[in-house]
Write an enzyme that holds these catalytic residues in place. Structure first.
Site, PDB file in Angstrom:
ATOM      1  CG  HIS A   4      -3.488  -0.704   2.342  1.00 42.67           C
ATOM      2  ND1 HIS A   4      -3.718  -1.796   3.147  1.00 42.67           N
ATOM      3  CD2 HIS A   4      -4.045  -0.994   1.158  1.00 42.67           C
ATOM      4  CE1 HIS A   4      -4.393  -2.705   2.452  1.00 42.67           C
ATOM      5  NE2 HIS A   4      -4.597  -2.241   1.247  1.00 42.67           N
ATOM      6  CG  HIS A   7      -5.331   0.597  -2.245  1.00 42.25           C
ATOM      7  ND1 HIS A   7      -6.500  -0.130  -2.245  1.00 42.25           N
ATOM      8  CD2 HIS A   7      -4.344  -0.306  -2.081  1.00 42.25           C
ATOM      9  CE1 HIS A   7      -6.226  -1.410  -2.084  1.00 42.25           C
ATOM     10  NE2 HIS A   7      -4.920  -1.546  -1.985  1.00 42.25           N
TER      11      HIS A   7
END
Lengths: 123, 123
Positions: free
Chosen positions: B9, B75
């Site tokens: 991330h 994500h």
């Protein structure tokens, strides 16, 4: 009694919590006496305090919070300590300890590296 | 040649990337021929495409992207596939495969559960 709170970020999709349920089952399978709940920072329930309340209701007097995070960032280092402080203020006599995030444990790092090697394309 | 991209991330604090570096070192220690880079979605560099470009520059023709995420959420499921598509459009002949997130691998789940048991308060 001892308890474990699996602390996670939370997400919009309920499937995201599946690994938390699996970790909880594995812990309970390894130690039948373990009290294990999960608690999320946002977007999902139970919340952190709901998870703590459940553990205390089951008789937990010492709780270790295990951050199920890849690494310590703002959520672990800044958001979590005040949540723990609030929980201790709410439950007199309750001891809470904050463990390092799972992603920083050497055994977990090794398992992640092994997994990456397993999924690497064959020559 | 085969390559691994550790996809994360990203975070504001550079310490957050430390586990990625450790996983990379563990993989390279286990397989000296492995090409391993990291690539972040946001807030950190190298970006996903910078990581891919480095692997291709080293000769990778087949890359597995290993999401270093606790679980598949937006994500992994929504942001990642278009990044992979762009990378394949940019590098003719490059094959990219997307692995399941590390947090959903049974061996990693087991390591996380073991870690939680290790840090549980003693009776």
């Amino acid at each position: 009694m001892k308890g474990i709170l699996l602390f996670g970020h939370g997400a919009r999709n309920s499937d995201w919590a599946r690994p938390f349920g699996q970790i909880r089952q594995l812990i309970m399978a390894a130690d039948e006496t373990a009290l294990v709940e999960m608690g999320f920072l946002e977007l999902m329930r139970p919340t952190f305090i709901e998870g703590i309340d459940t553990l205390v209701g089951q008789g937990a007097t010492e709780i270790v919070v295990v951050p199920i995070f890849i690494a310590g960032g703002g959520h672990v280092n800044k958001d979590l300590p005040p949540l723990a402080a609030d929980a201790m203020a709410r439950h007199a006599g309750l001891a809470i300890r904050l463990a390092q995030p799972v992603g920083e444990a050497p055994s977990v790092l090794a398992a992640m590296a092994d997994y990456a090697l397993q999924v690497m394309p064959a020559e």
